[in-house]
Design a protein around this motif. Structure first.
Motif, short mmCIF file in Angstrom:
data_model
loop_
_atom_site.label_atom_id
_atom_site.label_comp_id
_atom_site.label_asym_id
_atom_site.label_seq_id
_atom_site.Cartn_x
_atom_site.Cartn_y
_atom_site.Cartn_z
N GLU A 213 0.83 -1.22 0.00
CA GLU A 213 0.00 0.00 0.00
C GLU A 213 0.86 1.27 0.00
O GLU A 213 0.53 2.25 -0.66
N THR A 248 -7.54 -12.10 -1.10
CA THR A 248 -7.47 -11.66 -2.50
C THR A 248 -8.04 -12.70 -3.45
O THR A 248 -8.07 -13.90 -3.16
N ASP A 253 -4.42 -9.58 -7.81
CA ASP A 253 -5.26 -8.81 -6.89
C ASP A 253 -4.45 -8.28 -5.70
O ASP A 253 -4.80 -7.24 -5.12
N ARG A 257 -5.26 -4.38 -5.29
CA ARG A 257 -5.85 -3.78 -4.08
C ARG A 257 -4.96 -2.71 -3.47
O ARG A 257 -5.44 -1.83 -2.75
#
Ligand code: GUN
Ligand code: ZN
Length: 431
Positions: A213, A248, A253, A257
């Protein structure tokens, strides 16, 4: 303004031969010329006509050598130079046994500088003029790579490899330091001379969700930067990702994400893909980077070139040192052999396109490198199409340029590289 005129055979590939008949998108000139001025291609055409029109240009007559854009390697690990061709392991064991111990050494900036120099000597000798590389976790490794590339005037790409788990002490950062060190390197190098910073989380097994992230936030803040990582290389790696990220849908993914899927994302290997992953990458326009010598050497699997070439952005790469060669000729040969196993013989025009324009487009540099065209940066390679007795005797039977170049693609090495120019300056071979 001084001008340089290279004379030889020329091959212009103006479009994607994977998507159009090669006769429509390729132009071969057996006595062609490339006029270089101020580091760029200023004119192309018949050699005699260019000589007449530019009588003051310095002429380099390369005989029957084939002048092409320099090769573009869309995925490599320069820090793995010293462990190329390490025996007997599959991906995760190979990383733990060979790769991570070697990458530890890059904590020493002088070691990193020495390898970066050696790496560019090796790749330029193979006719490769642009590499998109991973560094190690150490910011100094990226500095070493960019300093060596800059001293040579190269167009080059690199990023700090971020890892905050499943890697040994000394090779881990954390979400915050990964973000901050990447941001600092980006600020220092991105857009300096011909250099580009690439946001580089290694792969999902070595990053926590928080780190992915943090990389996603950096990517969002710098939309002009590429992002590179690995995807679906080996089946046990994919199973491990499913365990690590149970929430996920699939491997892609884990990146999606975190905000790491975009049109400027590069996914190395991308072998064992689900239908959703394939569709999603086509929809987004992300690039898949085919690493054929690595995929066979580490025992990963066969990239589905036949199924993907019509729909996806695809680059070609050595993946040194999981890949077993620094040579894009050898890499094209492996791509041919792997595609044959999938029932899709790649034409020489397709192989050459992948190693030049295809990789350049994957790196979003197709408007600067990868094509013989007026205005492009003059990063060039000249290939001797009869560099060994074995190649020469086969090429002597050729009835067209494709038959003449294919033996060099399949059997050639650095002996075939008669000359290399970086921004118009000769760096390999003598006049
Ligand atoms: N997956 C994660 N790291 C690596 C690497 O260094 N090489 C290859 N081939 N695959 C990887
Ligand atoms: Zn890799």
């Amino acid at each position: 303004m001084s001008q340089l005129l290279l004379c030889g055979q020329t091959l212009e590939i103006t479009g994607n031969p994977m998507r159009a008949p090669h006769g429509d998108v390729c132009r071969h000139d057996p006595r062609g010329g490339v006029l270089i001025e101020d580091g760029r291609i200023a004119a192309l055409g018949d050699a005699a006509a260019l000589r007449a029109a530019h009588p003051d240009a310095e002429v380099v007559d390369l005989g029957d050598a084939l002048i092409l854009p320099g090769f573009v390697d869309a995925h490599a690990h320069f820090a793995q130079t010293r462990i190329i061709a390490s025996w007997g392991k599959r991906l995760i064991d190979w990383l733990n046994s060979y790769t991570f111990p070697e990458e530890m050494r890059f904590a020493d900036p002088s070691y990193a500088a020495g390898i970066a120099e050696a790496y560019f000597d090796l790749t330029l000798a193979q006719g490769t003029t642009t590499v998109c590389s991973y560094g190690t976790v150490h910011p100094e490794s990226v500095d070493a790579y960019f300093e060596a590339a800059r001293a040579r005037g190269l167009r080059a790409l690199c990023g700090k490899t971020c890892m905050d788990r499943n890697a040994p002490d000394g090779l881990r950062d954390d979400a915050q330091t990964a973000h901050d060190q990447s941001a600092a390197l980006l600020a220092r190098w991105h857009g300096v001379d011909r250099l580009s910073y690439v946001i580089t989380p290694r792969f999902s097994p070595t990053s926590t969700r928080a780190q992915l992230e943090a990389m996603g936030a950096l990517y969002a803040a710098h939309p002009d930067c590429l992002m590179q990582t690995h995807l679906s290389e080996q089946t046990d790696e994919i199973a491990w990702v499913a365990e690590l990220f149970p929430e996920t849908r699939d491997y892609l993914d884990t990146y999606e994400r975190a905000g790491l899927l975009g049109p400027t994302a590069l996914f190395g290997h991308a072998i064992h893909l689900t239908a959703r992953e394939r569709d999603r990458m086509a929809e987004v326009g992300a690039a898949l980077v085919h690493c054929p010598t690595s995929n066979t050497f580490i025992g990963s699997g066969l990239f589905d070139m036949g199924g993907l070439a019509g729909t996806h952005r695809i680059g070609l790469a050595t993946d040194t040192g999981g890949g077993s060669s620094f040579s894009m000729l050898r890499t094209m040969a492996a791509a041919y052999e792997v595609a044959q196993l999938g029932g899709r013989p790649l034409h020489p025009s397709e192989l050459l396109w992948l190693a030049t324009r295809g990789s350049a487009e994957a790196l979003h540099l197709g408007d600067r490198i990868g094509t013989l065209a007026v205005g492009m940066e003059a990063d060039l390679v000249a290939l001797d199409l009869g560099s060994t007795p074995a190649i020469a005797q086969r090429a002597a039977r050729a009835s067209d340029i494709w038959e003449a170049v294919f033996p060099t693609i399949m059997m050639g090495d650095d002996r075939a590289v008669a000359g290399v120019w970086v921004a118009g300056a000769r760096v390999v071979g003598t006049a």
